[in-house]
Design an enzyme around this catalytic site. Structure first.
Site, PDB file in Angstrom:
ATOM      1  N   GLU A  53      23.177  -0.096  -4.071  1.00 51.20           N
ATOM      2  CA  GLU A  53      24.312   0.448  -3.826  1.00 51.20           C
ATOM      3  C   GLU A  53      24.805   1.534  -4.888  1.00 51.20           C
ATOM      4  OE1 GLU A  53      26.806  -3.305  -3.145  1.00 51.20           O
ATOM      5  OE2 GLU A  53      25.312  -3.724  -1.684  1.00 51.20           O
ATOM      6  N   GLU A  64      34.556  -1.299  -2.099  1.00 52.34           N
ATOM      7  CA  GLU A  64      33.466  -0.820  -1.262  1.00 52.34           C
ATOM      8  C   GLU A  64      33.687   0.687  -0.879  1.00 52.34           C
ATOM      9  OE1 GLU A  64      30.845  -3.049   0.041  1.00 52.34           O
ATOM     10  OE2 GLU A  64      31.491  -5.040  -0.780  1.00 52.34           O
ATOM     11  N   HIS A  68      24.899  -4.375  -7.235  1.00 47.54           N
ATOM     12  CA  HIS A  68      23.613  -4.396  -6.389  1.00 47.54           C
ATOM     13  C   HIS A  68      22.999  -2.931  -6.461  1.00 47.54           C
ATOM     14  CE1 HIS A  68      26.133  -7.328  -3.575  1.00 47.54           C
ATOM     15  NE2 HIS A  68      25.159  -7.711  -4.464  1.00 47.54           N
ATOM     16  N   HIS A 128      30.721  -1.427  -5.021  1.00 46.33           N
ATOM     17  CA  HIS A 128      29.645  -1.657  -4.026  1.00 46.33           C
ATOM     18  C   HIS A 128      29.587  -0.660  -2.802  1.00 46.33           C
ATOM     19  CE1 HIS A 128      28.663  -5.737  -5.429  1.00 46.33           C
ATOM     20  NE2 HIS A 128      29.655  -5.593  -6.185  1.00 46.33           N
TER      21      HIS A 128
HETATM   22 ZN   LIG Z   1      27.242  -5.018  -2.944  1.00 44.95          ZN
END
Ligand SMILES: [Zn+2]
Length: 672
Positions: A260, A493, A257, A400
């Protein structure tokens, strides 16, 4: 700041220029001409040393030059109006700060060479060559040719011919900077710049790192983004570019992404860290690289990053924090076609759920349904799919931002109407162990008091979570890795802030460094070995089954395999079409530093066991089918080529030179 200073000086300087012209032009009296008297040009004076007085060359270590210069410009004005000087004035912007001020000063040494005792000196070839070596990549990054007037052989001379070092003044300040960095107590060895990098700068760092560590690193591109940017991978191994028998391969992917971005930065820092620590003799890093093949793709979505970075810069107004948060939450997430890459992979999880009651169905190496190719496949997705099919990856993490947790497959809920439903794979225990490896080695991720970012609601977590239990979605990359290849991938994350302030990057690195290293080392957990025939030849594509886990691993080119497993007793079976099966019972101790070795020898079978027919489901096609109708080639590649051709006709930086005096600098265009 620097830019402002220059701008102000330009204005001042222009005023001065007008005055000079005004005073200098009337060489003879207008009335002499009127009276028919000839106005004689004054005798050409012998060239003398004069003050440099050129704005972008005001930081040279000398103050006097002479015209005509090395390029034949007869006056300062002529030199200033030429495309060479124009390039020096914009090169900082074009290369995004890369190679500044080296390139500019090198150019100045040709445009306004040093003058001493009414004699012009030439700059040193050795300096030119050093700058060229370290800056070539930056020019390549923007597809610009190396400027003709920085040709080291033509305009520069050797020490014997009495040259001067054009970067002389610069060296002193850099050494001072270096000294102050070296004094920081935390990182005594590796010098990493904890700032954001443009795509060009990132690729240049990766290539430079590989050049610094040619014995253990190399870079390669797996394809291009929609806008034609290379998806550049750096690989670390004691034998880069080659798969070695029994050596496990792992990968890190960042910035899928585009908005990110912490993962992207961490991976850039990690490559610099690995290279320099290896060179400095760090035992841990050396043994990691000597036993593992590591592939790092810091940005899977460079187009999205560019969008997000521009937007963050635009909203970088402290008064306007709300707008900033809003935009950084969404803009640049997708690629340049606004496709969310983590929804763009073939949804094999739905296939697995649909077939789970089928007696012989196994959740591995599921072929890509033909229908997939008729939807829009992003070139970034395509490139990664091709990549992960071509290398026997064992382990992977994909980075991410927006939460602080490691999530693991499946991401798609097993019940179509349940958005948050625990949906484990057959490898639930292994995945939990892999996810824990990262979370527990992270500075704060697994702590009970760790700050979560609010997306879990009231579920208490210890830093890991099943993807579908968090929230369900289809077409994700980790599910695809698991169901299509041997690779076990988790999603990391890295924190609440998707685009953290530059000041937080160093803390980000400190929090994640140990986790990044431990995770790479963990690829050696479980078992590995070779499946051979009676003559000792490796069997490619043989299956390793573990009783109780409905997910097989297949052997690579030379019959080698890796199976990540939790500690305990396991019953393993090796099988291959045309051979009898072989079974082994193993005990894997809890604390093993490296993979247990389990080899198999398979005998030729008289009657072929009928595993294969049952396994293949006719409507699904086979594993080998990849883009069978060339759908991707037909649409995306053509689009890409069109983009590229347009760029070749008119590179984005070409507009910088539209105000160049005289002929446009076609020498900056690359002839590929
Ligand atoms: Zn993401």
């Amino acid at each position: 700041m620097e830019f402002m200073r220059r701008k102000m000086k330009t204005i001042v300087f222009l005023n001065a220029l007008v005055t000079v012209i005004w005073c200098a032009s009337p060489r003879c009296n207008p009335e002499d001409e009127f009276l028919g008297r000839f106005c004689k040009e004054p005798e050409p004076e012998k060239p003398k040393c004069v003050d440099i007085m050129m704005n972008y060359c005001d930081d040279m270590s000398y103050t006097h030059t002479m015209f005509p210069n090395i390029l034949g410009h007869r006056t300062r004005e002529e030199a200033e109006l030429g495309p060479e000087y124009l390039l020096l004035s914009v090169v900082h912007n074009l290369l995004n700060g890369e190679c500044t001020p080296d390139i500019r000063m090198l150019g100045c040494s040709v445009l306004v060479p040093r003058c001493e005792k009414e004699k012009v000196l030439k700059p040193c070839r050795s300096t030119c060559e050093a700058v060229r070596r370290s800056c070539r990549h930056a020019f390549e990054g923007i597809e610009m040719a190396w400027p003709y007037f920085l040709d080291c052989d033509r305009f520069f001379v050797s020490d014997q011919e009495g040259c001067y070092d054009p970067l002389e003044g610069l060296r002193v300040t850099q050494e001072e900077d270096q000294a102050s960095i070296d004094n920081t107590p935390e990182e005594p060895h590796t010098v990493i710049q904890f700032s954001y990098q443009s795509n060009t700068q990132m690729n240049s760092i990766l290539k430079k790192t590989a050049e610094q560590c040619p014995e253990i690193a190399t870079t390669y591109s797996i394809g291009r983004s929609v806008e034609g940017k290379d998806l550049l991978v750096i690989e670390f191994s004691n034998n880069p570019g080659v798969h070695e028998l029994l050596e496990p391969e792992m990968k890190y992917i960042g910035n899928m992404h585009g908005n990110e971005v912490l993962g992207r930065q961490l991976l850039i820092y990690l490559t610099q860290y690995l290279c320099s620590e290896y060179l400095l003799g760090n035992q841990r890093i050396q043994s990691l690289i000597n036993t593992t093949r590591i592939h790092i793709l810091p940005s899977m979505n460079p187009d999205g990053y560019e969008l997000a970075a521009a937007e963050v810069q635009g909203t970088n107004d402290p008064e306007n924090e709300e707008a900033q948060n809003y935009y950084s939450w969404t803009l640049g997430r997708g690629n340049a076609q606004n496709i969310d890459l983590n929804r763009n992979f073939p949804d094999l999880t739905a296939v697995a759920y649909g077939r789970r009651r089928h007696r012989h169905f196994r959740n591995d190496h599921i072929p890509i349904p033909d229908a997939y190719w008729f939807d829009k496949v992003a070139p970034e997705t395509y490139a990664v799919m091709k990549w992960i099919r071509s290398i026997p990856f064992v382990l992977s993490a994909n980075f991410h931002g927006g939460e602080l947790v490691v999530s693991y497959p499946y991401d798609l809920s097993k019940h179509p109407l349940e958005e948050k439903m625990f949906s484990p794979t057959p490898d639930e225990q292994v995945f939990k162990q892999i996810a824990r490896t990262y979370a527990d080695a992270h500075a704060t991720m697994s702590g009970n008091n760790s700050e979560r970012c609010g997306s879990f609601g009231s579920i208490g977590q210890d830093g890991i979570i099943n993807g579908a239990k968090w929230y369900s979605f289809a077409g994700g990359m980790q599910d695809f890795n698991y169901l299509h290849t041997n690779c076990l991938e988790v999603t990391v994350e890295l924190g609440c802030d998707k685009f953290p302030a530059e000041e937080e990057l160093y803390t980000g690195w400190q929090d994640n460094k140990e986790a990044l290293l431990t995770f790479m080392e963990s690829v050696h957990r479980g078992i590995k070995g070779i499946v051979k025939d009676a003559d000792g030849n490796g069997i490619k594509g043989a299956r390793i089954s573990v009783r109780g886990i409905r997910h097989d691993i297949t052997t690579a080119e030379n019959g080698d395999y890796w199976r990540m497993l939790t500690a305990g007793i396991h019953i393993l079976t090796a099988s291959a079409p045309g051979y009898t099966r072989a079974m082994k019972k193993i005990h894997l101790p809890a604390r093993m530093q490296k993979a247990g070795r389990v080899d198999f020898v398979l005998q030729k079978a008289v009657v072929e066991p009928n595993i294969e027919e049952d396994y293949n489901i006719p409507s699904m096609g086979t594993y080998e089918r990849f883009d069978p109708y060339n759908q991707f080639e037909r649409y995306s590649i053509r689009e890409q080529n069109q983009n590229r051709e347009e760029r070749q006709e008119k590179p984005w930086w070409w507009s910088y030179f539209s105000r160049a005096h005289g002929s446009a600098p076609t020498w900056l265009l690359r002839i590929d």
